[in-house]
Design a protein around this motif. Structure first.
Motif, PDB file in Angstrom:
ATOM      1  N   MET A 131       0.842  -1.182   0.000  1.00  0.00           N
ATOM      2  CA  MET A 131       0.000   0.000   0.000  1.00  0.00           C
ATOM      3  C   MET A 131       0.882   1.239   0.000  1.00  0.00           C
ATOM      4  O   MET A 131       0.941   1.950   0.987  1.00  0.00           O
ATOM      5  CB  MET A 131      -0.907  -0.020   1.237  1.00  0.00           C
ATOM      6  N   PRO A 132       1.645   1.455  -1.069  1.00  0.00           N
ATOM      7  CA  PRO A 132       2.554   2.591  -1.019  1.00  0.00           C
ATOM      8  C   PRO A 132       1.839   3.933  -1.072  1.00  0.00           C
ATOM      9  O   PRO A 132       0.832   4.105  -1.747  1.00  0.00           O
ATOM     10  CB  PRO A 132       3.434   2.389  -2.255  1.00  0.00           C
ATOM     11  N   ILE A 133       2.420   4.886  -0.334  1.00  0.00           N
ATOM     12  CA  ILE A 133       2.001   6.281  -0.400  1.00  0.00           C
ATOM     13  C   ILE A 133       2.833   6.918  -1.504  1.00  0.00           C
ATOM     14  O   ILE A 133       4.059   6.961  -1.429  1.00  0.00           O
ATOM     15  CB  ILE A 133       2.246   6.982   0.951  1.00  0.00           C
ATOM     16  N   ARG A 134       2.178   7.441  -2.538  1.00  0.00           N
ATOM     17  CA  ARG A 134       2.903   7.971  -3.691  1.00  0.00           C
ATOM     18  C   ARG A 134       3.193   9.468  -3.554  1.00  0.00           C
ATOM     19  O   ARG A 134       4.129   9.974  -4.157  1.00  0.00           O
ATOM     20  CB  ARG A 134       2.111   7.703  -4.965  1.00  0.00           C
ATOM     21  N   SER A 135       2.347  10.187  -2.832  1.00  0.00           N
ATOM     22  CA  SER A 135       2.603  11.606  -2.584  1.00  0.00           C
ATOM     23  C   SER A 135       2.074  11.953  -1.200  1.00  0.00           C
ATOM     24  O   SER A 135       1.131  11.319  -0.711  1.00  0.00           O
ATOM     25  CB  SER A 135       1.943  12.487  -3.644  1.00  0.00           C
TER      26      SER A 135
ATOM     27  N   VAL B   3       2.971  -0.050   5.803  1.00  0.00           N
ATOM     28  CA  VAL B   3       3.808   1.137   5.837  1.00  0.00           C
ATOM     29  C   VAL B   3       4.519   1.130   7.188  1.00  0.00           C
ATOM     30  O   VAL B   3       3.862   1.177   8.240  1.00  0.00           O
ATOM     31  CB  VAL B   3       2.993   2.428   5.673  1.00  0.00           C
ATOM     32  N   TYR B   4       5.853   1.041   7.166  1.00  0.00           N
ATOM     33  CA  TYR B   4       6.642   1.006   8.394  1.00  0.00           C
ATOM     34  C   TYR B   4       7.185   2.393   8.720  1.00  0.00           C
ATOM     35  O   TYR B   4       7.768   3.060   7.858  1.00  0.00           O
ATOM     36  CB  TYR B   4       7.804   0.019   8.259  1.00  0.00           C
ATOM     37  N   LEU B   5       6.967   2.803   9.964  1.00  0.00           N
ATOM     38  CA  LEU B   5       7.528   4.043  10.482  1.00  0.00           C
ATOM     39  C   LEU B   5       8.569   3.657  11.520  1.00  0.00           C
ATOM     40  O   LEU B   5       8.230   3.104  12.580  1.00  0.00           O
ATOM     41  CB  LEU B   5       6.433   4.899  11.126  1.00  0.00           C
TER      42      LEU B   5
ATOM     43  N   ASN C 294       8.096  -6.242   0.792  1.00  0.00           N
ATOM     44  CA  ASN C 294       7.472  -5.295  -0.126  1.00  0.00           C
ATOM     45  C   ASN C 294       6.959  -4.060   0.585  1.00  0.00           C
ATOM     46  O   ASN C 294       6.212  -3.269   0.013  1.00  0.00           O
ATOM     47  CB  ASN C 294       6.300  -5.974  -0.860  1.00  0.00           C
ATOM     48  N   ASN C 295       7.321  -3.891   1.841  1.00  0.00           N
ATOM     49  CA  ASN C 295       6.787  -2.784   2.617  1.00  0.00           C
ATOM     50  C   ASN C 295       7.412  -1.455   2.221  1.00  0.00           C
ATOM     51  O   ASN C 295       8.569  -1.395   1.799  1.00  0.00           O
ATOM     52  CB  ASN C 295       7.039  -3.023   4.110  1.00  0.00           C
TER      53      ASN C 295
END
Length: 363
Positions: free
Chosen positions: A1-5, A300-302, A326-327
Motif C-alpha cells: 500500500m505505497p504512499i505515492r505523494s 507502511v513502516y515508520l 514489499n513494505n
C-alpha cells in the motif's frame, strides 16, 4: 500500500511540506529537533488521525493554528491505481476523513493504511502492560478477520453494561445470566480469533528472530484472560462476589495477554536492551510479513532512529530484512551515512534532509 505523494500542513514545526516518497525505502535525516519524527507522526496521523507521541492533539497542531491536515495519493489495492486520501483534525475535536471523494470512518481508514511503528515505545511490548500487547494482537486480528471489529465492539458494549451493574452492588440473577451469556458468546469468539492469529504469527516471528539474533530462545504464548481449563460461566459465577466488591469484571478477553519468554523467564527481565529491541522489531516485522501473506498487501513502516541501540552488524541485518519485503518504509536517523551502505544498488532508496521543518530530497 505505497504512499505515492504526501502533503503535510500545520503539524508541530512543519508549516507546509509536500514530497513524493519512494515506494520502498525513505531515509529522513537531520539534526535533533529538525522535524524528523514529526514527519513520521504526520504519516501516523494520515493512517490513524492521531500522534504516537502524545494523546493531546493540541500538542500536535502547529502553535497558534486551529487545524492539521495531511493529504496523500495512495495505491490502496496495490494495483497501481492512485486515489486521494485526506485527513484533517481541528482543535475543536472535529475529524474529517475523505477517501476518493467519500467520507469514511476510522476503522475503514485503519484498514486502508496498515501502519507499523517501531520506536523507543515499542519496548512496551515487552516491558509494558498487557493492554499494549492486546493492542498488538488485535492489530493483526483486525487486519485478518473482517468480522473482528464488530465482535470487539459488541463485546465492549456487553462488558460496559456488566460492569455498570456490578458497580450498583447487586445484580438480579436473571439479568446477570442474560448479560453473562452474551459476554461468554463474544469472549469465546474473540479468544478463538486471537489464539489463531498468534499461532499463525509464530513461524514468521521465529524465522525473522533467527535472522536477526541467531539462537536466542524466545517463546510466545497467548493467555486468554481466564483459566480455559474450566467453563467461563462457572468462573464468572465463582468470581461474582469479588467482582461486586471491585465494581468490574475481573476475567475475560479484556485481561488477555501475550507472554514473551526467554528460557522460561520473562523476556523483559532476562534480555539486554539491544536484545529487546531486536525481539520487539522481530514481532513487528513478523506482523508485516503475515499481513502480506494473508492479504497480498504491504504495510507502511515508520521506524524512528533505526541505528540507536543497535550495532552495525544488527543494523545491517535489520535493513536486509526490510529490503527483502514489499513494505514501504520511512526511517529516521541523524546521519544518513549510518544506513546508506546497507542497501543493494537496485533498491529504491530516497534520502530526504529536514531542517527547521523544511524538507529537501538529496539523492
Amino acid at each position: 500500500m505505497p504512499i505515492r505523494s504526501l502533503s503535510v500542513k500545520k503539524i508541530r514545526n512543519i508549516d507546509a511540506v509536500s514530497f513524493e516518497p519512494s515506494e520502498r525505502i525513505n531515509i529522513i535525516y537531520g539534526a535533533n529537533g529538525s522535524g524528523k519524527t514529526t514527519l513520521l507522526e504526520s504519516v501516523h496521523f494520515l493512517g490513524l488521525t492521531r500522534s504516537f507521541r502524545t494523546n493531546q492533539f493540541r500538542y500536535l497542531v502547529t502553535s497558534s493554528e486551529r487545524e492539521s491536515l495531511v493529504f496523500s495519493k495512495i495505491d490502496a489495492a496495490g494495483n497501481g491505481q492512485l486515489k486521494p486520501l485526506g485527513v484533517s483534525r481541528g482543535l475543536d475535536g472535529d475529524v474529517a476523513i475523505r477517501f476518493n471523494g467519500n467520507s469514511i470512518d476510522l476503522s475503514e481508514l485503519a484498514s486502508l493504511v496498515p501502519l507499523q511503528l517501531i520506536n523507543t515505545d515499542t519496548f512496551e511490548l515487552l516491558e509494558g502492560s498487557p493492554g499494549t500487547r492486546r493492542q498488538f494482537i488485535d492489530w493483526g486480528v483486525f487486519h485478518s478477520e473482517p468480522v473482528f471489529i464488530q465482535l470487539w465492539r459488541a463485546f465492549k458494549r456487553v462488558l460496559q453494561q456488566r460492569n455498570s451493574l456490578l458497580k450498583c452492588g447487586k445484580i438480579d440473577p436473571v439479568l446477570r445470566q442474560v448479560w453473562d451469556q452474551e459476554f461468554i458468546q463474544y469472549a469465546e469468539q474473540l479468544t478463538s480469533m486471537r489464539e489463531h492469529y498468534i499461532e499463525q504469527l509464530k513461524p514468521d516471528f521465529e524465522e525473522i528472530l533467527l535472522k536477526l539474533v541467531g539462537d536466542l530462545s524466545i517463546t510466545l504464548k497467548f493467555s486468554a484472560g481466564w483459566d480455559q481449563k474450566r467453563p467461563l460461566d462457572e468462573l464468572l459465577a465463582e468470581n461474582l462476589s469479588r467482582d461486586l466488591k471491585q465494581g468490574f469484571t475481573s476475567i475475560g478477553p479484556q485481561r488477555a495477554d501475550l507472554k514473551v519468554k526467554s528460557e522460561g523467564i520473562s523476556a523483559a527481565e532476562r534480555l539486554s536492551r539491544g536484545q529487546k529491541k531486536l525481539v520487539v522489531s522481530a514481532l513487528k516485522l513478523a506482523q508485516g510479513a503475515l499481513f502480506h501473506r494473508l492479504s497480498n498487501r504491504a504495510c507502511v513502516y515508520l521506524i524512528d532512529d533505526l541505528p540507536s541501540e543497535l550495532d552495525k552488524h544488527h543494523s545491517r541485518l535489520f535493513c536486509e530484512f526490510l529490503e527483502q519485503t514489499n513494505n514501504q518504509c520511512f526511517i529516521t536517523c541523524v546521519d544518513p551515512e549510518s544506513l546508506s551502505r546497507f542497501w543493494e544498488p537496485d533498491t529504491a532508496v530516497a534520502y530526504f534532509n529536514i531542517e527547521a521543518g523544511q524538507l529537501v530530497q538529496t539523492h
